[in-house]
Scaffold this motif. Sequence first.
Motif, PDB file in Angstrom:
ATOM      1  N   SER A  59      56.166  18.981  69.959  1.00 12.43           N
ATOM      2  CA  SER A  59      54.762  18.773  70.559  1.00 12.43           C
ATOM      3  C   SER A  59      54.234  20.244  70.490  1.00 12.43           C
ATOM      4  O   SER A  59      54.792  21.121  70.779  1.00 12.43           O
ATOM      5  CB  SER A  59      54.901  18.308  71.907  1.00 12.43           C
ATOM      6  N   VAL A  60      52.926  20.378  69.963  1.00 12.25           N
ATOM      7  CA  VAL A  60      52.146  21.530  69.988  1.00 12.25           C
ATOM      8  C   VAL A  60      51.668  21.721  71.274  1.00 12.25           C
ATOM      9  O   VAL A  60      51.049  20.675  71.820  1.00 12.25           O
ATOM     10  CB  VAL A  60      51.349  21.659  68.920  1.00 12.25           C
ATOM     11  N   GLY A  61      51.689  22.795  71.889  1.00 11.95           N
ATOM     12  CA  GLY A  61      51.090  23.212  73.256  1.00 11.95           C
ATOM     13  C   GLY A  61      49.698  23.673  72.784  1.00 11.95           C
ATOM     14  O   GLY A  61      49.642  24.845  72.380  1.00 11.95           O
ATOM     15  N   VAL A  62      48.763  22.816  72.469  1.00 11.91           N
ATOM     16  CA  VAL A  62      47.426  23.204  71.816  1.00 11.91           C
ATOM     17  C   VAL A  62      46.882  24.471  72.608  1.00 11.91           C
ATOM     18  O   VAL A  62      46.480  25.365  71.844  1.00 11.91           O
ATOM     19  CB  VAL A  62      46.568  21.958  71.644  1.00 11.91           C
ATOM     20  N   ASP A  63      46.723  24.308  73.817  1.00 13.98           N
ATOM     21  CA  ASP A  63      46.032  25.179  74.597  1.00 13.98           C
ATOM     22  C   ASP A  63      46.817  26.690  74.484  1.00 13.98           C
ATOM     23  O   ASP A  63      46.199  27.649  74.352  1.00 13.98           O
ATOM     24  CB  ASP A  63      45.659  24.955  75.779  1.00 13.98           C
ATOM     25  N   ARG A  64      47.914  26.720  74.747  1.00 10.91           N
ATOM     26  CA  ARG A  64      48.999  27.928  74.447  1.00 10.91           C
ATOM     27  C   ARG A  64      48.744  28.455  73.036  1.00 10.91           C
ATOM     28  O   ARG A  64      48.616  29.799  72.980  1.00 10.91           O
ATOM     29  CB  ARG A  64      50.235  27.608  74.801  1.00 10.91           C
TER      30      ARG A  64
ATOM     31  N   PHE B 228      44.814  18.614  79.367  1.00 12.84           N
ATOM     32  CA  PHE B 228      45.002  19.361  78.271  1.00 12.84           C
ATOM     33  C   PHE B 228      45.286  18.590  77.001  1.00 12.84           C
ATOM     34  O   PHE B 228      45.664  17.416  76.994  1.00 12.84           O
ATOM     35  CB  PHE B 228      46.137  20.519  78.569  1.00 12.84           C
ATOM     36  N   MET B 229      45.348  19.204  75.565  1.00 12.46           N
ATOM     37  CA  MET B 229      45.747  18.502  74.705  1.00 12.46           C
ATOM     38  C   MET B 229      46.959  18.689  74.125  1.00 12.46           C
ATOM     39  O   MET B 229      47.338  19.642  74.351  1.00 12.46           O
ATOM     40  CB  MET B 229      44.540  18.957  73.538  1.00 12.46           C
ATOM     41  N   GLN B 230      47.598  17.634  73.594  1.00 11.02           N
ATOM     42  CA  GLN B 230      48.767  17.844  72.990  1.00 11.02           C
ATOM     43  C   GLN B 230      48.713  17.316  71.566  1.00 11.02           C
ATOM     44  O   GLN B 230      47.880  16.432  71.431  1.00 11.02           O
ATOM     45  CB  GLN B 230      49.899  16.596  73.567  1.00 11.02           C
ATOM     46  N   PHE B 231      49.515  17.502  70.612  1.00 10.59           N
ATOM     47  CA  PHE B 231      49.473  17.422  69.427  1.00 10.59           C
ATOM     48  C   PHE B 231      50.999  17.209  69.039  1.00 10.59           C
ATOM     49  O   PHE B 231      51.755  18.118  68.736  1.00 10.59           O
ATOM     50  CB  PHE B 231      48.633  18.584  68.595  1.00 10.59           C
ATOM     51  N   ASP B 232      51.741  16.085  68.776  1.00 11.01           N
ATOM     52  CA  ASP B 232      52.690  15.786  68.609  1.00 11.01           C
ATOM     53  C   ASP B 232      53.280  15.062  67.245  1.00 11.01           C
ATOM     54  O   ASP B 232      52.419  14.366  66.587  1.00 11.01           O
ATOM     55  CB  ASP B 232      53.437  14.527  69.705  1.00 11.01           C
ATOM     56  N   ALA B 233      54.429  15.572  66.799  1.00  9.22           N
ATOM     57  CA  ALA B 233      54.843  14.797  65.485  1.00  9.22           C
ATOM     58  C   ALA B 233      56.336  14.103  65.856  1.00  9.22           C
ATOM     59  O   ALA B 233      57.282  15.109  66.227  1.00  9.22           O
ATOM     60  CB  ALA B 233      55.102  15.785  64.599  1.00  9.22           C
ATOM     61  N   ASP B 234      56.642  13.092  65.654  1.00  9.65           N
ATOM     62  CA  ASP B 234      57.870  12.424  65.884  1.00  9.65           C
ATOM     63  C   ASP B 234      58.401  11.543  64.755  1.00  9.65           C
ATOM     64  O   ASP B 234      57.482  10.914  64.044  1.00  9.65           O
ATOM     65  CB  ASP B 234      57.831  11.637  67.191  1.00  9.65           C
ATOM     66  N   ILE B 235      59.690  11.474  64.541  1.00 11.65           N
ATOM     67  CA  ILE B 235      60.153  10.435  63.598  1.00 11.65           C
ATOM     68  C   ILE B 235      61.311   9.588  64.367  1.00 11.65           C
ATOM     69  O   ILE B 235      61.932   9.947  65.254  1.00 11.65           O
ATOM     70  CB  ILE B 235      61.160  11.352  62.689  1.00 11.65           C
ATOM     71  N   ILE B 236      60.729   8.202  64.335  1.00  9.31           N
ATOM     72  CA  ILE B 236      61.539   7.322  65.246  1.00  9.31           C
ATOM     73  C   ILE B 236      62.261   6.342  64.328  1.00  9.31           C
ATOM     74  O   ILE B 236      61.682   5.969  63.346  1.00  9.31           O
ATOM     75  CB  ILE B 236      60.431   6.412  65.984  1.00  9.31           C
ATOM     76  N   GLY B 237      63.540   6.201  64.693  1.00 10.66           N
ATOM     77  CA  GLY B 237      64.295   5.223  63.920  1.00 10.66           C
ATOM     78  C   GLY B 237      65.101   5.939  63.113  1.00 10.66           C
ATOM     79  O   GLY B 237      65.501   5.442  62.063  1.00 10.66           O
TER      80      GLY B 237
END
Lengths: 443, 443
Positions: free
Chosen positions: B327-332, B125-134
């Motif tokens: 993280s977006v649950g793309v399929d959901r 399945f596909m994931q689409f994530d946005a993160d802020i590191i640091g």
Amino acid sequence: MSKKEIDISVPSGFRDYLPEDMIPRQWMLDTIRGVFEKFGFQPLDTSGIEREEVLTGGDPDFDKQIFRSYTKDRPYGLALRFDLTVPLARVVSLYPGDIQKPFKRYQMGKVWRGEKPQAGRFCEFMQFDADIIGSSRLTSDAEIVSVIYETMTALGVGKFLIRVNNRKILNGLANFAGYDRSKSENVMRVLDKLDKLDWTAVSKELAESVGLTQDQIERLKTFIDSQSDNQLDTVARIEELMVDSPDAKEGIQELKRLVYLVDALGVPRDFWSIDLSVARGLGYYTGIVFETVLPDLLSIGSVFSGGRYDNLVQSLGGEQIPATGASVGVDRLFAALSQLRLLPEKKTQTEVVVLNFDPDAEIYNSQVATTLRQNGFCTELYLGREQTIKGQLTYALKQGVPVVVISGGNERGRNVVQVKDLRSRTQVEVPVSKVVEAVRDFL
Amino acid sequence: MSKKEIDISVPSGFRDYLPEDMIPRQWMLDTIRGVFEKFGFQPLDTSGIEREEVLTGGDPDFDKQIFRSYTKDRPYGLALRFDLTVPLARVVSLYPGDIQKPFKRYQMGKVWRGEKPQAGRFCEFMQFDADIIGSSRLTSDAEIVSVIYETMTALGVGKFLIRVNNRKILNGLANFAGYDRSKSENVMRVLDKLDKLDWTAVSKELAESVGLTQDQIERLKTFIDSQSDNQLDTVARIEELMVDSPDAKEGIQELKRLVYLVDALGVPRDFWSIDLSVARGLGYYTGIVFETVLPDLLSIGSVFSGGRYDNLVQSLGGEQIPATGASVGVDRLFAALSQLRLLPEKKTQTEVVVLNFDPDAEIYNSQVATTLRQNGFCTELYLGREQTIKGQLTYALKQGVPVVVISGGNERGRNVVQVKDLRSRTQVEVPVSKVVEAVRDFL
């Protein structure tokens, strides 16, 4: 194994793309997608993991360069796709009722091959294919030539050459040159090297590894020499030469008609040629084949290639469905565009950084960032460790962001912001209600 | 095995996406990408195949639901990624010199898990994530709440709720309720079920499977009951209640400040709540956690979730780097948008089909199609088997294409084309030089 000993390098043959590469890469992929959609190709996505038998065609001796995949519960039978053409053939056979033909589809995705890792060869790479399934018309092949031309042009490539040939002519070569048809595949494989090797080297290989006689090699030379820069001249010469070969005759007629169709589809003749040595490696091609090279970067090989494959769908147990298409070598093309300096040199898409150095103004700055975003600007609110204006300005400069907004408690108290263009070093103070206009003026 | 016996079905747990699904899916993914870029997130792509030890953290007893991959030449040590967070942590540790912090990145890509295939559960399945590191700033967590709000709004979802909590408060619960900290993970796991189970069922499970006393369960009930629709009321109540728990105190202060930051970032209070039962399953969260539900489709679960994970990068052998993301649950999410009828109902992106029924006009029609494409229209030149106008019109209608161009030898002879709007059934004849204007008038 202790956690300290984990090897965090990317496995050999695999790659990561950091934002600096991903930004131009996405521009390239978006551009290709735009051209494909303009031609009426529709998006498809297929599973990355396939049944192994689909990939191998049920052949237990199939090429070992396939990545098999398993879990404890499913130890056998699954493997990673090695191209996007076999999955397309599967999809066409599997959903006959849902797919109207002709089926023009594009697909972009990763594929995996167990190549020995070496410079420029990877085990995971991206393909971007456009195919027309269910059309035997020659106009479909001409459309693929046109889609290649429009794609390369949209990417800003000024010099490229689409080399076109017809496997039917190559099949007729055995007859023409007088060798056994069982040698055809090997002859094609060697002739295909003419873009890298000279005739002396090729004729040596034809004699030594294919086992042709000098007479047969001479005939092949006459054939190859028929080629000229003018597509219609080439066709006329081989038509005369191969008059006794029925296979070739059909192929020659197709090439002749292709010239006019490709004209009609807006491809200038300077951008393509009939190249009698082009065979394309894959055994499944049955008609017109094409590849695209960059005269200034010949060593990089073909960046966009394909051909007609009328029997592939049938070989997966489906009916006989004609098909033609081409595949972008995404990584090669990206390398080429990079060397030709045709990629946008943007390190970031972000247009504004709102500095955030005074805890008393953090709420205020958050509101400013939100206003800019709501007005369509790609805006970063500074969230890092630097506490000083100078440190945060350095960050924005390194990122290559053109504009910053600078506000501390002082600005907040007066309901103003400082807006600075980092390129011209111009700075203005404006009421916070005018921040959108001030940023727009600088961009 | 003979070729006829090849099983061409997609393996169970895997899926194909035909154009009818892919067109709205791409609209959804493009929309998400647009919002992420507006917040200053940059694209990243990582290898689909990772070293197994990176995925398992070097733990030989790691969860068996991982797809290992091999070729004959590389029999051990590689596996498919099961999320995009571990690869992000690897990338941050691997390229410290190339990545400026804070590193705001987004990544879209397939992940694989060896789940037992069942309704709604897939192995790919596909994931689409946005993160802020640091960034350890709380404003980063607030930005994630804001990016969730803006994404859901851009997708046209009118009713959704972002549920927010803080793991620090949950960590302080042991102290507050008087059970041993070793039971914390289990308590959280059970409390997390409160969106699906009522208190009776949850308290039963707390007693029977976690082993809490009735007194401890009562204390938990008081805690959960502190929750109100008003974020600041909730904070005030638990602040009073948990005054003796230092862990919780820090978490409560963070939530209080978060309310004002989220306000400043433009998220209306109706669209989020403090929900004291939210824990998120993953063990690596260390602070603020969030999930997003659709009140009209609660059964679908969270469509966009995440939290702060300050120790994950370190656990891969890197330095301690704070991080937060979602993280977006793309399929959901796609299933939800589909059920809510929020997806564009386009079966095709193609705007015009140029019919192609008269061999004498094929060159002419190819020129017309090229002109339309050059003027930006998504144009299909008909390439299929149907030979009649009627058959080709039926094709265009089935595809849902709004406009067709109809020209045979007659039209070619007079240098005109017929342009027809298939919705209004209006048809006009125009000089071929005016085809662009005629098509534009209908679209």
